[in-house]
Design an enzyme around this catalytic site. Structure first.
Site, PDB file in Angstrom:
ATOM      1  N   ALA A 192      -1.555  21.395  -9.481  1.00 30.45           N
ATOM      2  CA  ALA A 192      -0.382  21.200  -9.827  1.00 30.45           C
ATOM      3  C   ALA A 192       0.539  19.946  -9.731  1.00 30.45           C
ATOM      4  O   ALA A 192       1.670  19.750  -9.508  1.00 30.45           O
ATOM      5  CB  ALA A 192       0.433  22.717  -9.626  1.00 30.45           C
ATOM      6  N   GLY A 193       0.499  19.777  -8.185  1.00 33.20           N
ATOM      7  CA  GLY A 193       0.772  18.739  -7.089  1.00 33.20           C
ATOM      8  C   GLY A 193       1.136  17.427  -8.102  1.00 33.20           C
ATOM      9  O   GLY A 193       0.289  16.873  -8.433  1.00 33.20           O
TER      10      GLY A 193
ATOM     11  N   GLY B 190      -2.632  22.012  10.347  1.00 32.83           N
ATOM     12  CA  GLY B 190      -2.824  23.432  10.569  1.00 32.83           C
ATOM     13  C   GLY B 190      -4.307  23.665  11.528  1.00 32.83           C
ATOM     14  O   GLY B 190      -5.420  22.845  10.750  1.00 32.83           O
TER      15      GLY B 190
ATOM     16  N   HIS C   1      -7.836 -14.157 -15.345  1.00 29.06           N
ATOM     17  CA  HIS C   1      -8.006 -16.251 -14.925  1.00 29.06           C
ATOM     18  C   HIS C   1      -7.269 -16.073 -13.228  1.00 29.06           C
ATOM     19  O   HIS C   1      -6.774 -16.027 -13.566  1.00 29.06           O
ATOM     20  CB  HIS C   1      -7.415 -16.658 -15.928  1.00 29.06           C
TER      21      HIS C   1
END
Length: 398
Positions: free
Chosen positions: A13-14, A140, A313
């Site tokens: 969802a971010g 964490g 190019h």
């Protein structure tokens, strides 16, 4: 295959503000990593581990996720839950709560996981994925005893271990009732609070991953492609001129073309509709997306060209990410190495941050264009739709 029925919640969802401008109109989990979007790698890991349903939490630019995954993916049903505002990972899973029934896994849709470890996670009862890192203070951090988690602390100044939480979980059915956690200091409802409750109530296994990548910033998207493109086996299904020289693990999809005088040194992936050459040189872990064009006398090294990007190019693109439908004028050259050999820095949410990479070029948003003979300095970003006039040297973000 896991012995129990498991629904896999994939968080997609971010918006991905740290990876801008690439996420300006595409959710970060849908950015390309080799032959599929980032979130599809997490979904594939879940399917391989034995998930019997995928539940995708969507929000920002949700239609892109729905269009790709549809109602069925890799042979199992797909359903969706909408997170109306990005209020944290626990809030995201809570959006899916009414659709959960039994033990459930949670994976971040913007992470790459070691698939074998996800299978072990599913087989381990309540569990969390762990990965040993050099600097745990940004994660964490898990404490364990005999392979069982005893504590988790968020971004500690003095980390008790070097085991980082990878955002991969298998929760018991009861954890559905624990998703209403209070807001953290960051103003978000954190899934780690749900993990802490699970640790208090259950023996939660720490499953160590051999490899893991959290894709939050543009150079990590480059690293993700380096990982996954390097796993490809040589396969030539497109049209390759007899004088082209394809070396090593090169994939040319059906509908792609490689013209005369081209040299491609694998690992490299040329997707359907893309064209290379004549007389171009592609090397490093390079992804040329659908309908991308690399023209005469162009060298592309270790880069990602998203669908429709054109370097027509006499140009050089190194260690860079070009968004959808970017167009580089003839003679546009990217610098990818600082003269002092220090790591290249990039602006992330207003701050100059080290990429940790000695070589890194530019990040270009969708539909940006350069005129002829433009020079782009290391670590610069072009916003979506930006035009750079001919002959300019760009040393700051635009």
């Amino acid at each position: 295959m896991t012995a129990q029925s498991v629904q896999a919640v994939v968080l997609a969802a971010g918006e991905g503000t740290r990876i801008r401008p690439l996420s300006a109109s595409l959710p970060k989990p849908m950015l390309p990593v080799a032959d599929r979007p980032l979130a599809a790698h997490a979904a594939d890991a879940a399917v391989q581990a034995g998930a019997d349903e995928l539940l995708l939490v969507v929000g920002y630019e949700a239609d892109a996720v729905r269009e790709y995954f549809g109602d069925e993916y890799a042979g199992i049903p797909v359903s969706y839950a909408v997170q109306e505002t990005q209020a944290g990972t626990a809030d995201a899973v809570r959006a899916a709560r009414d659709q959960l029934d039994g033990p459930f896994a949670v994976l971040n849709g913007d992470n790459l996981y070691d698939p074998d470890a996800i299978a072990e996670l599913f087989d381990s009862g309540p569990a969390v994925g762990a990965f040993r890192v050099e600097d745990p203070s940004n994660y964490g951090v898990l404490s364990t005893e005999g392979g069982v988690v005893t504590d988790i602390v968020e971004k500690p100044a003095d980390p008790p271990t070097n085991l980082a939480n990878t955002g991969a979980y298998l929760f018991p059915d009861e954890a559905r009732e624990w998703l209403d956690v209070p807001e953290s200091e960051r103003g978000e409802r954190e899934i780690t609070d749900v993990l802490a409750r699970t640790v208090a109530e259950y023996d939660v296994s720490a499953v160590e991953l051999d490899r893991w990548l959290d894709v939050g910033r543009p150079w990590e998207l480059l690293e993700a492609n380096e990982w996954k493109i390097d796993e490809l086996d040589r396969e030539i299904r497109g049209e390759v001129h007899e004088t082209a020289d394809l070396r090593g693990p090169v994939v040319v999809e059906e509908g792609a073309s490689v013209d005369a005088g081209v040299v491609i040194e694998g690992p490299a992936l040329v997707r359907a509709g893309a064209s290379v050459g004549p007389n171009a040189y592609v090397r490093g872990a390079t992804l040329l997306g659908e309908d991308a064009k690399v023209g005469h006398g162009v060298e592309v090294k270790n880069s990602v060209l998203m669908p429709g990007a054109t370097v027509g190019h006499l140009s050089y693109v190194g260690d860079s990410v070009l968004g959808r439908n970017v167009n580089f004028g003839a003679g546009t050259n990217v610098a990818n190495l600082r003269h002092d050999d220090e790591p290249v820095k990039l602006t992330v949410k207003g701050e100059r941050v080290s990429t940790g990479r000695r070589k890194f070029g530019v990040v270009v948003g969708d539909d940006a264009k350069t005129g002829i003979n433009v020079s782009l300095n290391v670590g610069t970003k072009l916003s979506p739709g930006v035009g750079v006039p001919p002959g300019e040297t760009v040393t700051r973000d635009r």
